[in-house]
Design a protein around this motif. Structure first.
Motif, PDB file in Angstrom:
ATOM      1  N   ALA A  88       0.840  -1.205   0.000  1.00  0.00           N
ATOM      2  CA  ALA A  88       0.000   0.000   0.000  1.00  0.00           C
ATOM      3  C   ALA A  88       0.872   1.250   0.000  1.00  0.00           C
ATOM      4  CB  ALA A  88      -0.926  -0.007   1.212  1.00  0.00           C
ATOM      5  N   ALA A  89       1.949   1.230   0.774  1.00  0.00           N
ATOM      6  CA  ALA A  89       2.861   2.387   0.815  1.00  0.00           C
ATOM      7  C   ALA A  89       3.462   2.630  -0.565  1.00  0.00           C
ATOM      8  CB  ALA A  89       3.968   2.156   1.842  1.00  0.00           C
ATOM      9  N   GLU A  90       3.818   1.575  -1.250  1.00  0.00           N
ATOM     10  CA  GLU A  90       4.403   1.724  -2.587  1.00  0.00           C
ATOM     11  C   GLU A  90       3.381   2.280  -3.573  1.00  0.00           C
ATOM     12  OE1 GLU A  90       7.012   2.207  -5.398  1.00  0.00           O
ATOM     13  OE2 GLU A  90       7.521   1.671  -3.337  1.00  0.00           O
ATOM     14  N   ARG A  91       2.135   1.851  -3.462  1.00  0.00           N
ATOM     15  CA  ARG A  91       1.087   2.392  -4.344  1.00  0.00           C
ATOM     16  C   ARG A  91       0.888   3.892  -4.092  1.00  0.00           C
ATOM     17  NH1 ARG A  91      -0.906  -2.632  -3.066  1.00  0.00           N
ATOM     18  NH2 ARG A  91      -2.298  -1.848  -1.444  1.00  0.00           N
ATOM     19  N   HIS A  92       0.928   4.292  -2.830  1.00  0.00           N
ATOM     20  CA  HIS A  92       0.801   5.724  -2.516  1.00  0.00           C
ATOM     21  C   HIS A  92       2.030   6.498  -2.999  1.00  0.00           C
ATOM     22  CE1 HIS A  92      -2.963   6.099  -0.357  1.00  0.00           C
ATOM     23  NE2 HIS A  92      -2.718   4.935   0.211  1.00  0.00           N
ATOM     24  N   ARG A  93       3.197   5.911  -2.815  1.00  0.00           N
ATOM     25  CA  ARG A  93       4.423   6.576  -3.263  1.00  0.00           C
ATOM     26  C   ARG A  93       4.415   6.747  -4.783  1.00  0.00           C
ATOM     27  NH1 ARG A  93       7.797   3.210  -0.952  1.00  0.00           N
ATOM     28  NH2 ARG A  93       7.629   4.199   1.067  1.00  0.00           N
ATOM     29  N   SER A  94       3.953   5.724  -5.478  1.00  0.00           N
ATOM     30  CA  SER A  94       3.874   5.785  -6.936  1.00  0.00           C
ATOM     31  C   SER A  94       2.856   6.838  -7.384  1.00  0.00           C
ATOM     32  CB  SER A  94       3.486   4.405  -7.482  1.00  0.00           C
ATOM     33  OG  SER A  94       3.297   4.454  -8.867  1.00  0.00           O
ATOM     34  N   ALA A  95       1.699   6.873  -6.725  1.00  0.00           N
ATOM     35  CA  ALA A  95       0.688   7.881  -7.070  1.00  0.00           C
ATOM     36  C   ALA A  95       1.240   9.280  -6.820  1.00  0.00           C
ATOM     37  CB  ALA A  95      -0.586   7.656  -6.250  1.00  0.00           C
ATOM     38  N   GLY A  96       1.953   9.460  -5.718  1.00  0.00           N
ATOM     39  CA  GLY A  96       2.561  10.756  -5.433  1.00  0.00           C
ATOM     40  C   GLY A  96       3.539  11.169  -6.518  1.00  0.00           C
ATOM     41  N   ALA A  97       4.329  10.210  -6.987  1.00  0.00           N
ATOM     42  CA  ALA A  97       5.288  10.507  -8.058  1.00  0.00           C
ATOM     43  C   ALA A  97       4.569  10.874  -9.352  1.00  0.00           C
ATOM     44  CB  ALA A  97       6.210   9.304  -8.284  1.00  0.00           C
ATOM     45  N   HIS A  98       3.467  10.201  -9.647  1.00  0.00           N
ATOM     46  CA  HIS A  98       2.706  10.517 -10.863  1.00  0.00           C
ATOM     47  C   HIS A  98       2.054  11.900 -10.764  1.00  0.00           C
ATOM     48  CE1 HIS A  98       3.014   6.155 -11.696  1.00  0.00           C
ATOM     49  NE2 HIS A  98       3.027   6.581 -12.949  1.00  0.00           N
ATOM     50  N   PHE A  99       1.513  12.236  -9.594  1.00  0.00           N
ATOM     51  CA  PHE A  99       0.943  13.578  -9.423  1.00  0.00           C
ATOM     52  C   PHE A  99       2.035  14.640  -9.538  1.00  0.00           C
ATOM     53  CE2 PHE A  99      -2.860  11.570  -7.474  1.00  0.00           C
ATOM     54  CZ  PHE A  99      -3.828  12.251  -8.198  1.00  0.00           C
ATOM     55  N   ASP A 100       3.218  14.340  -9.025  1.00  0.00           N
ATOM     56  CA  ASP A 100       4.334  15.274  -9.135  1.00  0.00           C
ATOM     57  C   ASP A 100       4.745  15.456 -10.594  1.00  0.00           C
ATOM     58  OD1 ASP A 100       6.483  16.935  -8.132  1.00  0.00           O
ATOM     59  OD2 ASP A 100       7.810  15.249  -8.615  1.00  0.00           O
ATOM     60  N   SER A 101       4.777  14.367 -11.336  1.00  0.00           N
ATOM     61  CA  SER A 101       5.116  14.437 -12.758  1.00  0.00           C
ATOM     62  C   SER A 101       4.099  15.280 -13.522  1.00  0.00           C
ATOM     63  CB  SER A 101       5.180  13.020 -13.334  1.00  0.00           C
ATOM     64  OG  SER A 101       5.384  13.049 -14.719  1.00  0.00           O
ATOM     65  N   LEU A 102       2.829  15.065 -13.220  1.00  0.00           N
ATOM     66  CA  LEU A 102       1.779  15.841 -13.881  1.00  0.00           C
ATOM     67  C   LEU A 102       1.888  17.320 -13.500  1.00  0.00           C
ATOM     68  CD1 LEU A 102      -0.646  15.910 -15.730  1.00  0.00           C
ATOM     69  CD2 LEU A 102      -2.070  15.235 -13.787  1.00  0.00           C
ATOM     70  N   SER A 103       2.235  17.591 -12.258  1.00  0.00           N
ATOM     71  CA  SER A 103       2.422  18.980 -11.821  1.00  0.00           C
ATOM     72  C   SER A 103       3.547  19.650 -12.610  1.00  0.00           C
ATOM     73  CB  SER A 103       2.741  19.006 -10.324  1.00  0.00           C
ATOM     74  OG  SER A 103       2.995  20.311  -9.899  1.00  0.00           O
ATOM     75  N   ARG A 104       4.628  18.919 -12.843  1.00  0.00           N
ATOM     76  CA  ARG A 104       5.735  19.475 -13.642  1.00  0.00           C
ATOM     77  C   ARG A 104       5.323  19.684 -15.090  1.00  0.00           C
ATOM     78  NH1 ARG A 104       8.594  15.611 -10.783  1.00  0.00           N
ATOM     79  NH2 ARG A 104       8.813  14.347 -12.624  1.00  0.00           N
ATOM     80  N   GLU A 105       4.488  18.777 -15.616  1.00  0.00           N
ATOM     81  CA  GLU A 105       3.990  18.934 -16.985  1.00  0.00           C
ATOM     82  C   GLU A 105       3.147  20.211 -17.096  1.00  0.00           C
ATOM     83  OE1 GLU A 105       1.017  16.527 -19.990  1.00  0.00           O
ATOM     84  OE2 GLU A 105       2.242  15.358 -18.588  1.00  0.00           O
ATOM     85  N   ILE A 106       2.316  20.445 -16.094  1.00  0.00           N
ATOM     86  CA  ILE A 106       1.509  21.670 -16.076  1.00  0.00           C
ATOM     87  C   ILE A 106       2.410  22.890 -15.958  1.00  0.00           C
ATOM     88  CG2 ILE A 106      -0.201  22.976 -14.756  1.00  0.00           C
ATOM     89  CD1 ILE A 106      -1.452  20.220 -14.005  1.00  0.00           C
ATOM     90  N   GLU A 107       3.400  22.797 -15.097  1.00  0.00           N
ATOM     91  CA  GLU A 107       4.348  23.908 -14.925  1.00  0.00           C
ATOM     92  C   GLU A 107       5.052  24.229 -16.242  1.00  0.00           C
ATOM     93  OE1 GLU A 107       7.702  25.180 -11.643  1.00  0.00           O
ATOM     94  OE2 GLU A 107       7.291  23.058 -11.974  1.00  0.00           O
ATOM     95  N   GLN A 108       5.428  23.189 -16.956  1.00  0.00           N
ATOM     96  CA  GLN A 108       6.074  23.387 -18.253  1.00  0.00           C
ATOM     97  C   GLN A 108       5.114  24.056 -19.235  1.00  0.00           C
ATOM     98  OE1 GLN A 108       7.560  19.776 -19.999  1.00  0.00           O
ATOM     99  NE2 GLN A 108       8.070  20.749 -21.924  1.00  0.00           N
ATOM    100  N   SER A 109       3.863  23.624 -19.249  1.00  0.00           N
ATOM    101  CA  SER A 109       2.876  24.252 -20.139  1.00  0.00           C
ATOM    102  C   SER A 109       2.689  25.722 -19.804  1.00  0.00           C
ATOM    103  CB  SER A 109       1.531  23.538 -20.024  1.00  0.00           C
ATOM    104  OG  SER A 109       1.645  22.219 -20.482  1.00  0.00           O
TER     105      SER A 109
END
Length: 173
Positions: A88-109
């Motif tokens: 469960a911790a790994e699933r949350h960590r992975s989701a956090g990383a994906h949200f962070d990646s999407l945040s950077r994509e938005i920042e780039q846009s």
């Protein structure tokens, strides 16, 4: 709402969810240690106590079998407990990383497009679909945790703190 404001709102939500998932992952790891380590220690102590108590009642081979069975039970219990929390911790960590990646994509846009221009509709659609998909795939978070992260985000913004300066930023350079 202008497209830039929309993207800024999505980015803020991504950062809140990223932090919340990372906090939840850390909590699950700590919970696993708080439960798992004593379980192993107690099981091992009970297993060795069983060996001492059965020393006079059982023959040598049966004592060895009882000891191995007790130790195996302790190990299996610890593995079973830790696998669930760590998974469960790994699933949350992975989701956090994906949200962070999407945040950077938005920042780039936001950085690519000047403030005076609107962001292309295709870019908005892509980001929205990715955000929707990620929200569906991500493990559930407690509402209290999300509210706590939202409050922290609002208080940081009111004090003029940037995300990069936040103690909740788990991204390492």
């Amino acid at each position: 709402m202008r497209t830039i404001e929309l993207l800024e709102d999505w980015q803020r939500k991504c950062r809140i969810k990223q932090r919340a998932h990372n906090v939840e992952a850390g909590s699950l790891v700590r919970r696993n240690r708080l439960i798992g380590i004593p379980a192993v220690v107690l099981s091992a102590a009970l297993g060795s106590g069983l060996l001492g108590a059965t020393q006079t009642l059982l023959g040598g081979r049966l004592r060895i079998f009882a000891g191995i069975a007790g130790i195996a039970a302790a190990i299996l219990t610890a593995i079973q407990m830790s696998a669930n929390n760590y998974g469960a911790a790994e699933r949350h960590r992975s989701a956090g990383a994906h949200f962070d990646s999407l945040s950077r994509e938005i920042e780039q846009s936001l950085a690519i497009c000047p403030v005076s221009e609107d962001i292309p509709l295709q870019t908005l659609e892509t980001i929205r679909k990715e955000l929707d998909s990620l929200s569906e795939r991500a493990p559930a978070l407690a509402l209290e945790l999300l509210e706590e992260r939202r409050s922290a985000s609002v208080s940081e913004a009111s004090r003029g703190r940037r995300f990069e300066d936040s103690p909740y930023n788990t991204i390492t350079s």
